[in-house]
Design a protein around this motif. Sequence first.
Motif, PDB file in Angstrom:
ATOM      1  N   LYS A  73      34.060  41.590  41.154  1.00  0.00           N
ATOM      2  CA  LYS A  73      32.925  41.427  40.232  1.00  0.00           C
ATOM      3  C   LYS A  73      33.392  40.674  38.978  1.00  0.00           C
ATOM      4  O   LYS A  73      32.787  39.671  38.586  1.00  0.00           O
ATOM      5  CB  LYS A  73      32.381  42.807  39.864  1.00  0.00           C
ATOM      6  N   LEU A  74      34.474  41.159  38.371  1.00  0.00           N
ATOM      7  CA  LEU A  74      34.924  40.558  37.106  1.00  0.00           C
ATOM      8  C   LEU A  74      35.332  39.103  37.289  1.00  0.00           C
ATOM      9  O   LEU A  74      34.958  38.241  36.486  1.00  0.00           O
ATOM     10  CB  LEU A  74      36.097  41.365  36.524  1.00  0.00           C
ATOM     11  N   THR A  75      36.094  38.836  38.352  1.00  0.00           N
ATOM     12  CA  THR A  75      36.604  37.466  38.522  1.00  0.00           C
ATOM     13  C   THR A  75      35.508  36.507  38.956  1.00  0.00           C
ATOM     14  O   THR A  75      35.667  35.287  38.836  1.00  0.00           O
ATOM     15  CB  THR A  75      37.774  37.413  39.529  1.00  0.00           C
ATOM     16  N   SER A  76      34.379  37.043  39.458  1.00  0.00           N
ATOM     17  CA  SER A  76      33.259  36.149  39.780  1.00  0.00           C
ATOM     18  C   SER A  76      32.486  35.801  38.511  1.00  0.00           C
ATOM     19  O   SER A  76      31.733  34.831  38.465  1.00  0.00           O
ATOM     20  CB  SER A  76      32.328  36.795  40.811  1.00  0.00           C
ATOM     21  N   GLU A  77      32.667  36.599  37.467  1.00  0.00           N
ATOM     22  CA  GLU A  77      31.924  36.365  36.222  1.00  0.00           C
ATOM     23  C   GLU A  77      32.632  35.399  35.276  1.00  0.00           C
ATOM     24  O   GLU A  77      31.994  34.717  34.483  1.00  0.00           O
ATOM     25  CB  GLU A  77      31.680  37.701  35.497  1.00  0.00           C
ATOM     26  N   ARG A  78      33.968  35.408  35.310  1.00  0.00           N
ATOM     27  CA  ARG A  78      34.731  34.515  34.415  1.00  0.00           C
ATOM     28  C   ARG A  78      36.142  34.361  34.955  1.00  0.00           C
ATOM     29  O   ARG A  78      36.571  35.125  35.804  1.00  0.00           O
ATOM     30  CB  ARG A  78      34.755  35.047  32.977  1.00  0.00           C
ATOM     31  N   GLU A  79      36.839  33.348  34.453  1.00  0.00           N
ATOM     32  CA  GLU A  79      38.245  33.125  34.831  1.00  0.00           C
ATOM     33  C   GLU A  79      39.133  34.016  33.987  1.00  0.00           C
ATOM     34  O   GLU A  79      38.902  34.146  32.777  1.00  0.00           O
ATOM     35  CB  GLU A  79      38.624  31.676  34.545  1.00  0.00           C
ATOM     36  N   TYR A  80      40.140  34.605  34.592  1.00  0.00           N
ATOM     37  CA  TYR A  80      41.103  35.400  33.828  1.00  0.00           C
ATOM     38  C   TYR A  80      42.464  34.712  33.844  1.00  0.00           C
ATOM     39  O   TYR A  80      42.916  34.244  34.890  1.00  0.00           O
ATOM     40  CB  TYR A  80      41.204  36.811  34.412  1.00  0.00           C
ATOM     41  N   ASP A  81      43.109  34.678  32.660  1.00  0.00           N
ATOM     42  CA  ASP A  81      44.432  34.043  32.551  1.00  0.00           C
ATOM     43  C   ASP A  81      45.507  34.935  33.168  1.00  0.00           C
ATOM     44  O   ASP A  81      46.486  34.452  33.722  1.00  0.00           O
ATOM     45  CB  ASP A  81      44.776  33.799  31.081  1.00  0.00           C
ATOM     46  N   GLU A  82      45.337  36.244  32.988  1.00  0.00           N
ATOM     47  CA  GLU A  82      46.288  37.198  33.582  1.00  0.00           C
ATOM     48  C   GLU A  82      45.536  38.440  34.029  1.00  0.00           C
ATOM     49  O   GLU A  82      44.567  38.864  33.379  1.00  0.00           O
ATOM     50  CB  GLU A  82      47.360  37.644  32.558  1.00  0.00           C
ATOM     51  N   ARG A  83      46.017  39.029  35.140  1.00  0.00           N
ATOM     52  CA  ARG A  83      45.504  40.322  35.590  1.00  0.00           C
ATOM     53  C   ARG A  83      46.730  41.234  35.661  1.00  0.00           C
ATOM     54  O   ARG A  83      47.570  41.090  36.548  1.00  0.00           O
ATOM     55  CB  ARG A  83      44.822  40.172  36.953  1.00  0.00           C
ATOM     56  N   ILE A  84      46.811  42.105  34.660  1.00  0.00           N
ATOM     57  CA  ILE A  84      48.060  42.836  34.398  1.00  0.00           C
ATOM     58  C   ILE A  84      47.962  44.270  34.912  1.00  0.00           C
ATOM     59  O   ILE A  84      46.940  44.940  34.717  1.00  0.00           O
ATOM     60  CB  ILE A  84      48.337  42.860  32.876  1.00  0.00           C
ATOM     61  N   PHE A  85      49.030  44.744  35.533  1.00  0.00           N
ATOM     62  CA  PHE A  85      49.110  46.146  35.958  1.00  0.00           C
ATOM     63  C   PHE A  85      50.169  46.836  35.111  1.00  0.00           C
ATOM     64  O   PHE A  85      51.299  46.352  35.020  1.00  0.00           O
ATOM     65  CB  PHE A  85      49.489  46.205  37.447  1.00  0.00           C
ATOM     66  N   MET A  86      49.781  47.947  34.469  1.00  0.00           N
ATOM     67  CA  MET A  86      50.743  48.714  33.676  1.00  0.00           C
ATOM     68  C   MET A  86      51.499  49.645  34.622  1.00  0.00           C
ATOM     69  O   MET A  86      50.893  50.504  35.274  1.00  0.00           O
ATOM     70  CB  MET A  86      50.026  49.546  32.605  1.00  0.00           C
ATOM     71  N   THR A  87      52.811  49.505  34.680  1.00  0.00           N
ATOM     72  CA  THR A  87      53.595  50.293  35.628  1.00  0.00           C
ATOM     73  C   THR A  87      55.044  50.382  35.156  1.00  0.00           C
ATOM     74  O   THR A  87      55.575  49.397  34.604  1.00  0.00           O
ATOM     75  CB  THR A  87      53.537  49.655  37.043  1.00  0.00           C
ATOM     76  N   PRO A  88      55.687  51.539  35.349  1.00  0.00           N
ATOM     77  CA  PRO A  88      57.078  51.646  34.884  1.00  0.00           C
ATOM     78  C   PRO A  88      58.040  50.707  35.611  1.00  0.00           C
ATOM     79  O   PRO A  88      59.148  50.475  35.123  1.00  0.00           O
ATOM     80  CB  PRO A  88      57.439  53.115  35.131  1.00  0.00           C
ATOM     81  N   ASP A  89      57.635  50.127  36.761  1.00  0.00           N
ATOM     82  CA  ASP A  89      58.552  49.186  37.424  1.00  0.00           C
ATOM     83  C   ASP A  89      58.230  47.721  37.099  1.00  0.00           C
ATOM     84  O   ASP A  89      58.721  46.804  37.763  1.00  0.00           O
ATOM     85  CB  ASP A  89      58.630  49.437  38.941  1.00  0.00           C
TER      86      ASP A  89
END
Length: 223
Positions: A73-89
């Motif tokens: 849904k989000l990526t169909s609405e606009r372009e994203y420069d980064e899609r970040i996952f918060m993770t200890p690794d």
Amino acid sequence: MRIDIISAVPQLLESPLSESIIKRAREKGVVEVVLHDLREYGLGSYHQIDDEPFGGGAGMVLKPEPLFALFRKLTSEREYDERIFMTPDGELFSQPIANELSLKNNIIILCGHYKGVDERVRERWITREISIGDYVLTGGELPACVLVDAIVRLIPGALHDAESALMDSFQNGLLEGPVYTRPAEFEGMKVPDILLSGDHKKIDIYRHEEALRRTNERRPDLL
Ligand code: ADE
């Protein structure tokens, strides 16, 4: 800049991102922060978002279907420069990464919760994985707040004094030296004379020397 944050517990993000400098930046339109409750994309009447890990083991894993639906849904609405996952690794967060991210237009931050997130979500949607330190928290919400705070204060217009973000500890690779305010003498402790002298050249030199001294004492690895 627009920051979309995906979380199973968005309440954890609300207060830290609705006070003080971040609040003002949002009100001024310097940044738009949009929280997404993953539960709204959950499956069935229970809005299921997690399940047991294949192969057994403790903890629950975030299911792919709700996350795929929301990312789509989000990526169909606009372009994203980064899609970040918060993770200890992930890669260790640092001032240079905050600087880099503050220049982006749109980013998504995914907060993990429970044991983790189905690997296929990471493979398909995530462009960058970031850790805020070598310790494990109960979820990615507090790390996401750390990331957003560090980024937003760098966006022009977020701070009153444009200089102060540039003067921070770490921006020039050094820790910041001591700072003082009125009164010039308090309980027998005096502010260094040079800071009261009005000689800005000398003050700059003094501050640089103090920054070097503090960095050498506390974080010689930075020198
Ligand atoms: N989620 C749990 N622990 C974390 C950490 N140290 N950094 C980023 N995300 C996390």
